[in-house]
Design a protein around this motif. Structure first.
Motif, PDB file in Angstrom:
ATOM      1  N   CYS A  35      31.160  52.453  30.148  1.00  0.00           N
ATOM      2  CA  CYS A  35      32.570  52.760  29.930  1.00  0.00           C
ATOM      3  C   CYS A  35      32.790  53.105  28.461  1.00  0.00           C
ATOM      4  O   CYS A  35      32.263  52.450  27.565  1.00  0.00           O
ATOM      5  CB  CYS A  35      33.407  51.543  30.317  1.00  0.00           C
ATOM      6  N   ASP A  79      37.427  42.483  25.740  1.00  0.00           N
ATOM      7  CA  ASP A  79      36.074  43.002  25.599  1.00  0.00           C
ATOM      8  C   ASP A  79      36.050  44.531  25.472  1.00  0.00           C
ATOM      9  O   ASP A  79      34.998  45.133  25.372  1.00  0.00           O
ATOM     10  CB  ASP A  79      35.195  42.559  26.762  1.00  0.00           C
ATOM     11  N   GLY A  87      28.704  45.282  38.954  1.00  0.00           N
ATOM     12  CA  GLY A  87      29.437  45.909  37.864  1.00  0.00           C
ATOM     13  C   GLY A  87      28.559  46.721  36.934  1.00  0.00           C
ATOM     14  O   GLY A  87      28.788  46.729  35.727  1.00  0.00           O
ATOM     15  N   ASP A 124      29.754  40.450  40.729  1.00  0.00           N
ATOM     16  CA  ASP A 124      31.039  39.778  40.569  1.00  0.00           C
ATOM     17  C   ASP A 124      31.603  39.349  41.916  1.00  0.00           C
ATOM     18  O   ASP A 124      31.579  40.114  42.881  1.00  0.00           O
ATOM     19  CB  ASP A 124      32.013  40.743  39.880  1.00  0.00           C
ATOM     20  N   ILE A 151      45.438  47.859  36.320  1.00  0.00           N
ATOM     21  CA  ILE A 151      44.295  47.881  35.409  1.00  0.00           C
ATOM     22  C   ILE A 151      44.790  47.664  33.987  1.00  0.00           C
ATOM     23  O   ILE A 151      45.754  48.295  33.556  1.00  0.00           O
ATOM     24  CB  ILE A 151      43.520  49.222  35.480  1.00  0.00           C
ATOM     25  N   HIS A 152      44.107  46.762  33.289  1.00  0.00           N
ATOM     26  CA  HIS A 152      44.441  46.481  31.892  1.00  0.00           C
ATOM     27  C   HIS A 152      43.159  46.412  31.083  1.00  0.00           C
ATOM     28  O   HIS A 152      42.131  45.979  31.589  1.00  0.00           O
ATOM     29  CB  HIS A 152      45.204  45.158  31.769  1.00  0.00           C
ATOM     30  N   PRO A 183      38.069  47.925  30.951  1.00  0.00           N
ATOM     31  CA  PRO A 183      39.169  47.782  31.905  1.00  0.00           C
ATOM     32  C   PRO A 183      38.880  46.675  32.910  1.00  0.00           C
ATOM     33  O   PRO A 183      37.747  46.488  33.341  1.00  0.00           O
ATOM     34  CB  PRO A 183      39.218  49.150  32.588  1.00  0.00           C
ATOM     35  N   HIS A 184      39.924  45.928  33.258  1.00  0.00           N
ATOM     36  CA  HIS A 184      39.826  44.871  34.252  1.00  0.00           C
ATOM     37  C   HIS A 184      40.889  45.126  35.309  1.00  0.00           C
ATOM     38  O   HIS A 184      42.033  45.418  34.990  1.00  0.00           O
ATOM     39  CB  HIS A 184      40.024  43.499  33.612  1.00  0.00           C
ATOM     40  N   VAL A 185      40.504  45.002  36.574  1.00  0.00           N
ATOM     41  CA  VAL A 185      41.396  45.290  37.688  1.00  0.00           C
ATOM     42  C   VAL A 185      42.096  44.020  38.147  1.00  0.00           C
ATOM     43  O   VAL A 185      41.465  42.989  38.360  1.00  0.00           O
ATOM     44  CB  VAL A 185      40.615  45.906  38.869  1.00  0.00           C
ATOM     45  N   ASP A 186      43.408  44.123  38.301  1.00  0.00           N
ATOM     46  CA  ASP A 186      44.204  43.051  38.885  1.00  0.00           C
ATOM     47  C   ASP A 186      44.166  43.298  40.395  1.00  0.00           C
ATOM     48  O   ASP A 186      44.826  44.203  40.903  1.00  0.00           O
ATOM     49  CB  ASP A 186      45.636  43.114  38.357  1.00  0.00           C
ATOM     50  N   LYS A 187      43.375  42.512  41.089  1.00  0.00           N
ATOM     51  CA  LYS A 187      43.135  42.741  42.513  1.00  0.00           C
ATOM     52  C   LYS A 187      44.399  42.598  43.357  1.00  0.00           C
ATOM     53  O   LYS A 187      44.496  43.165  44.431  1.00  0.00           O
ATOM     54  CB  LYS A 187      42.037  41.806  43.006  1.00  0.00           C
ATOM     55  N   GLY A 228      40.755  44.711  28.654  1.00  0.00           N
ATOM     56  CA  GLY A 228      40.505  43.325  28.277  1.00  0.00           C
ATOM     57  C   GLY A 228      40.131  43.210  26.806  1.00  0.00           C
ATOM     58  O   GLY A 228      39.944  44.217  26.109  1.00  0.00           O
TER      59      GLY A 228
END
Length: 188
Positions: free
Chosen positions: A3, A23, A60, A123, A18-19, A26-30, A21
């Motif tokens: 990424c 790190d 991942g 994950d 998606i936000h 991107p991290h998905v809000d499921k 993080g």
């Protein structure tokens, strides 16, 4: 294969799912994700993949680089060790083409791959439900105890067996092997 951290997927998401993080990834809000695929189309590296909502786990990493080369750029990539492929009782994991790939149609949500992955790149998508044995249906054959990979089932032959919920990982191997259909998932 990694990424770029540009946030194209975040900008494309109309559902605030998606936000970025801390790190830089991107991290998905499921909960908010509806599976529309806009993030997939927006990703400039073709990294994002839609995984069915009922999937238990996903890998991942998509890097096809040799492990040594991949580790120079990524600390959480698939090192292609084969532990996940070896432990999967359903032959749902393949490492032939590079990083681990989970065949979601073959996966039976045992989550053994998640526990054995040394880099944590596999994950867990949601909490796995534990199992319980229905005493009125259990014939006391002991097959469940034999197949349990974490010794969470105990009992005596010809008497109903019991599951220790603290030890159960919800793999479902016992359910698949029970000839009396006496094991079911516990809704938590």
């Amino acid at each position: 294969y990694g990424c770029l951290g540009l946030g194209s997927c975040v900008d494309a998401c109309s559902f605030d799912a998606i936000h970025m993080g801390i790190d830089g990834l991107p991290h998905v809000d499921k909960v908010n994700c509806v599976g529309c695929g806009e993030c997939v189309d927006a990703c400039p590296r073709d990294i994002i993949e839609l995984v069915p909502k009922d999937s238990s786990c996903a890998v991942g990493c998509i890097s096809k680089d040799k492990t040594k080369d991949m580790k120079a750029f990524c600390k959480v990539g698939c090192i292609k060790c084969g532990l996940c492929e070896d432990i999967c009782p359903y032959d749902a994991i393949d490492l032939k083409a590079g990083p681990a790939v989970i065949d979601q149609a073959r996966c039976r949500h045992c989550m053994l791959c998640v526990g054995v992955c040394p880099t944590g790149v596999i994950d867990m998508m949601h909490q796995v439900q534990k199992v319980e044995i229905l005493a009125e249906k259990c014939t006391g054959c002991g097959i469940c105890e034999q197949v349990c990979p974490v010794n969470a089932i105990s009992g005596r032959i010809k008497e109903p067996y019991h599951v220790d919920p603290a030890a159960c990982i919800g793999c479902g191997l016992c359910m698949a092997k029970c000839p009396a259909a006496a094991i079911e998932r516990v809704i938590s």
